[in-house]
Design an enzyme around this catalytic site. Sequence first.
Site, PDB file in Angstrom:
ATOM      1  CE  LYS A  11     -35.653  12.146  35.772  1.00  0.00           C
ATOM      2  NZ  LYS A  11     -35.741  12.354  34.393  1.00  0.00           N
ATOM      3  CB  CYS A  17     -32.624  22.625  31.948  1.00  0.00           C
ATOM      4  SG  CYS A  17     -34.205  23.395  32.318  1.00  0.00           S
ATOM      5  CB  SER A  29     -37.278  17.810  33.146  1.00  0.00           C
ATOM      6  OG  SER A  29     -37.229  16.845  34.167  1.00  0.00           O
ATOM      7  CG  HIS A  53     -32.746  15.222  37.658  1.00  0.00           C
ATOM      8  ND1 HIS A  53     -33.577  16.269  37.338  1.00  0.00           N
ATOM      9  CD2 HIS A  53     -32.805  14.373  36.614  1.00  0.00           C
ATOM     10  CE1 HIS A  53     -34.107  16.062  36.144  1.00  0.00           C
ATOM     11  NE2 HIS A  53     -33.655  14.921  35.684  1.00  0.00           N
ATOM     12  CE1 TYR A 113     -42.882  10.810  27.746  1.00  0.00           C
ATOM     13  CE2 TYR A 113     -42.806  11.094  30.125  1.00  0.00           C
ATOM     14  CZ  TYR A 113     -42.267  11.313  28.876  1.00  0.00           C
ATOM     15  OH  TYR A 113     -41.111  12.027  28.760  1.00  0.00           O
TER      16      TYR A 113
HETATM   17  P1  GTP Z   1     -34.574  15.739  30.401  1.00  0.00           P
HETATM   18  O1  GTP Z   1     -34.203  14.532  29.624  1.00  0.00           O
HETATM   19  O2  GTP Z   1     -36.001  16.131  30.302  1.00  0.00           O
HETATM   20  O3  GTP Z   1     -34.136  15.661  31.836  1.00  0.00           O
HETATM   21  O4  GTP Z   1     -33.827  17.002  29.710  1.00  0.00           O
HETATM   22  P2  GTP Z   1     -32.277  17.338  29.644  1.00  0.00           P
HETATM   23  O5  GTP Z   1     -31.882  18.097  30.869  1.00  0.00           O
HETATM   24  O6  GTP Z   1     -31.511  16.125  29.319  1.00  0.00           O
HETATM   25  O7  GTP Z   1     -32.224  18.388  28.442  1.00  0.00           O
HETATM   26  P3  GTP Z   1     -31.721  18.184  26.938  1.00  0.00           P
HETATM   27  O8  GTP Z   1     -30.241  18.053  26.869  1.00  0.00           O
HETATM   28  O9  GTP Z   1     -32.516  17.128  26.304  1.00  0.00           O
HETATM   29  O10 GTP Z   1     -32.111  19.592  26.331  1.00  0.00           O
HETATM   30  C1  GTP Z   1     -33.447  20.062  26.365  1.00  0.00           C
HETATM   31  C2  GTP Z   1     -33.643  21.110  25.297  1.00  0.00           C
HETATM   32  O11 GTP Z   1     -32.748  22.190  25.524  1.00  0.00           O
HETATM   33  C3  GTP Z   1     -33.351  20.587  23.904  1.00  0.00           C
HETATM   34  O12 GTP Z   1     -34.327  21.059  23.022  1.00  0.00           O
HETATM   35  C4  GTP Z   1     -31.992  21.154  23.584  1.00  0.00           C
HETATM   36  O13 GTP Z   1     -31.815  21.379  22.224  1.00  0.00           O
HETATM   37  C5  GTP Z   1     -31.950  22.441  24.397  1.00  0.00           C
HETATM   38  N1  GTP Z   1     -30.573  22.759  24.850  1.00  0.00           N
HETATM   39  C6  GTP Z   1     -29.704  21.904  25.439  1.00  0.00           C
HETATM   40  N2  GTP Z   1     -28.513  22.514  25.677  1.00  0.00           N
HETATM   41  C7  GTP Z   1     -28.644  23.781  25.239  1.00  0.00           C
HETATM   42  C8  GTP Z   1     -27.754  24.910  25.206  1.00  0.00           C
HETATM   43  O14 GTP Z   1     -26.591  24.867  25.624  1.00  0.00           O
HETATM   44  N3  GTP Z   1     -28.260  26.074  24.684  1.00  0.00           N
HETATM   45  C9  GTP Z   1     -29.540  26.155  24.205  1.00  0.00           C
HETATM   46  N4  GTP Z   1     -29.950  27.308  23.727  1.00  0.00           N
HETATM   47  N5  GTP Z   1     -30.389  25.101  24.216  1.00  0.00           N
HETATM   48  C10 GTP Z   1     -29.953  23.934  24.724  1.00  0.00           C
HETATM   49  C1  SPV Z   2     -37.438  14.112  32.682  1.00  0.00           C
HETATM   50  O1  SPV Z   2     -38.575  14.561  32.583  1.00  0.00           O
HETATM   51  O2  SPV Z   2     -36.596  14.591  33.466  1.00  0.00           O
HETATM   52  C2  SPV Z   2     -37.020  12.988  31.828  1.00  0.00           C
HETATM   53  C3  SPV Z   2     -38.035  12.298  31.094  1.00  0.00           C
HETATM   54  O3  SPV Z   2     -35.865  12.607  31.783  1.00  0.00           O
HETATM   55  S1  SPV Z   2     -38.893  11.227  32.107  1.00  0.00           S
HETATM   56  O4  SPV Z   2     -38.303   9.902  31.972  1.00  0.00           O
HETATM   57  O5  SPV Z   2     -40.255  11.216  31.626  1.00  0.00           O
HETATM   58  O6  SPV Z   2     -38.825  11.641  33.482  1.00  0.00           O
END
Ligand code: GTP
Ligand code: SPV
Length: 633
Positions: free
Chosen positions: A247, A291, A289, A267, A238
């Site tokens: 990471k 968020c 992550s 991050h 994964y």
């Molecule tokens: P990683 O890649 O794991 O680090 O996550 P990330 O921080 O890039 O989060 P990402 O933008 O992929 O959003 C994660 C989830 O939160 C998704 O299902 C989005 O649809 C949801 N999300 C993102 N921004 C918002 C927002 O402003 N409001 C709400 N309600 N949900 C959000």
């Molecule tokens: C996270 O978990 O913050 C990600 C996905 O962006 S991973 O590459 O699995 O860490």
Amino acid sequence: PSALLSFSLSRDIMSIPSSLTLDSLPSGVRSFVDKWSEHCTPEGVHVCDGSDEEDGALLQLLVEKGSITPLSKLEDCFLCRTKKADVARVERRTFICSPTRGGAKPTPSEGIKSKLGHWMQPDEMDALLDKDFAGCMKGRTMYLIPYCMGPLGSDISKIGIQLTDSAYVVVCMRKMTRMGASVLQALGEGDFVRCLHSVGVPLAPGAPDNDPWPCNPEKITIAHFPQRREIKSFGSGYGGNSLLGKKCFALRIASTIARDEGWLAEHMLILGLTNPQGVKKYIAAAFPSQCGKTNLAMITPTLPGWKAELIGDDIAWMRFGPDGRLWAINPENGLFGVATGTNMKSNPNAMKAVSKNTIYTNVALTSDGGVFWEGLEDETPPKLGITSWLGVEGWEKLPAAEKKANPAAHPNSRFCTPTVQCPNLDPDWENPSGVPIDAILFGGRRPKTIPLVFETFSWEHAIYVGLCLRSQSTSAAADHKGKKIILNDPFAMRPFFGYNFCQYMEHWREMKQRPGAKLPKVFHVNWFREDAEGHFIWPGFGDNCRVIDWILRRCDGEDIAQETPLGLTPKPGTIDMEGLGPVDMEHLFDFSKADLEQETAEMEVYFSEQMPGQLPDFLQQELQSFKGRIAAM
Ligand code: GTP
Ligand code: SPV
Ligand code: MN
């Protein structure tokens, strides 16, 4: 042995073209690969040149083995389904192997488990992993991936060599990093981060290679040796466990290098914003992550006249420029983004980016050869058949309750796409000097207490706010799945520190002591405040630009903030709400004295359990000032 290896007749190797051979490698790389190919005993070694031909052949090979499925509806797109036991990062088996325990993490109080990382003595880890890696690639091909984090040829970029027995890892690394022959050329006899990875499933002689997702979940270990600039990962295929540039290197190893060299590896997303007057500023934002980093980095602003341009969606390397400001680069070359929740309304830029040349992992398949995940209901014709990520056909016919309990896509399903495919790419995204950061945002999923936005009072207060960052658990790590509990995730880095967190906070503080330092303003945001029914109050996504507008006006010193014990919040009416329906703004900024007292009490327990006697003095002072402000409420 290497002569034998380069003359291998492995079926995989014969079918994959490369312009590179073992003999063409710089001597340091050659001895690294010789050492581990002798130990892991693969059938042969393939040196990746990163060409289109090689990529095509690897994808073909993965299709033949049943590891990925071509998606007929989408150009050059593939679906990969992992095993159920290998869907996310595994934090409890992720280690920092510095010479001393104190080098890796703060010492918790007696009888308390550290939540700030796992340490193992390097020799002990080597001994353990030497056993696991011995013969672990039998019957498989070892791929040598030369890759670069940061724009190729720039001073700040860093090169890694990853050895892996997973072709899936190779095709993903090709999207996520700058990879191939040019990297070896840039490297020459220079130093590199040594990365070793295996799925941990050797093939017995003559045994068929017919497992589409080999992995060894019981034995997953992801080990970092910051002093040796080395990473060893065993048992998982994964992303975060296997794409070692991300990471493991760009955060855990790089944060240690950054401490030694006086910069920051964080991050954080990086985003350029141009207001209707044409003034451009850059922000960096640290959210844990799942968020919202990728979504904010790809935002389509709903306020008229605004433009948002992406530099990076996950990791920022920030260093001082000659002007004393922090300049940030995105070390990555691709997005490994959460699929769930992404749609044309929430994130049209992402939908466009992933419409071609993308590897999807653990999403659902539609009967017309496309993809589906939770969030795409309104964009998927109802007559289409849906096969869930677990391979359950006819998923679309399940009763609603069953659908909810067994989502079509895994909540941590991902797309893997080259950054250049983002429609909102910033023209400076590969500028080796980076971009100057005007504001840093911290944020997390906080259903209660924490307001939509507040500004910190000072750099020291900003570090205190980073320290106190908490967020609801998500499915990004296998360790907390399902349970929605509020976890401490300081600086959104809890799973990614490469060295002791208390030293990390001292390092942040030292940034201010640098002569001529002009540090960005720091804010905290919370898109995830919930009403009594558990619905998000703030519309989020494109409307987050309204909060960013306020933040950037604060950077210009506009008188639109008022003091609260937590920090500076918007004076009523200063967030631009034009064109937005009714939003309960009062609830979004509502917190009581009792709320803050509880928050602080919980933080004090955290400090005394996780870092007794080790919290830097200036943060102890921040805590006392905060308590004073609460008492005066
Ligand atoms: P990683 O890649 O794991 O680090 O996550 P990330 O921080 O890039 O989060 P990402 O933008 O992929 O959003 C994660 C989830 O939160 C998704 O299902 C989005 O649809 C949801 N999300 C993102 N921004 C918002 C927002 O402003 N409001 C709400 N309600 N949900 C959000
Ligand atoms: C996270 O978990 O913050 C990600 C996905 O962006 S991973 O590459 O699995 O860490
Ligand atoms: Mn992301």
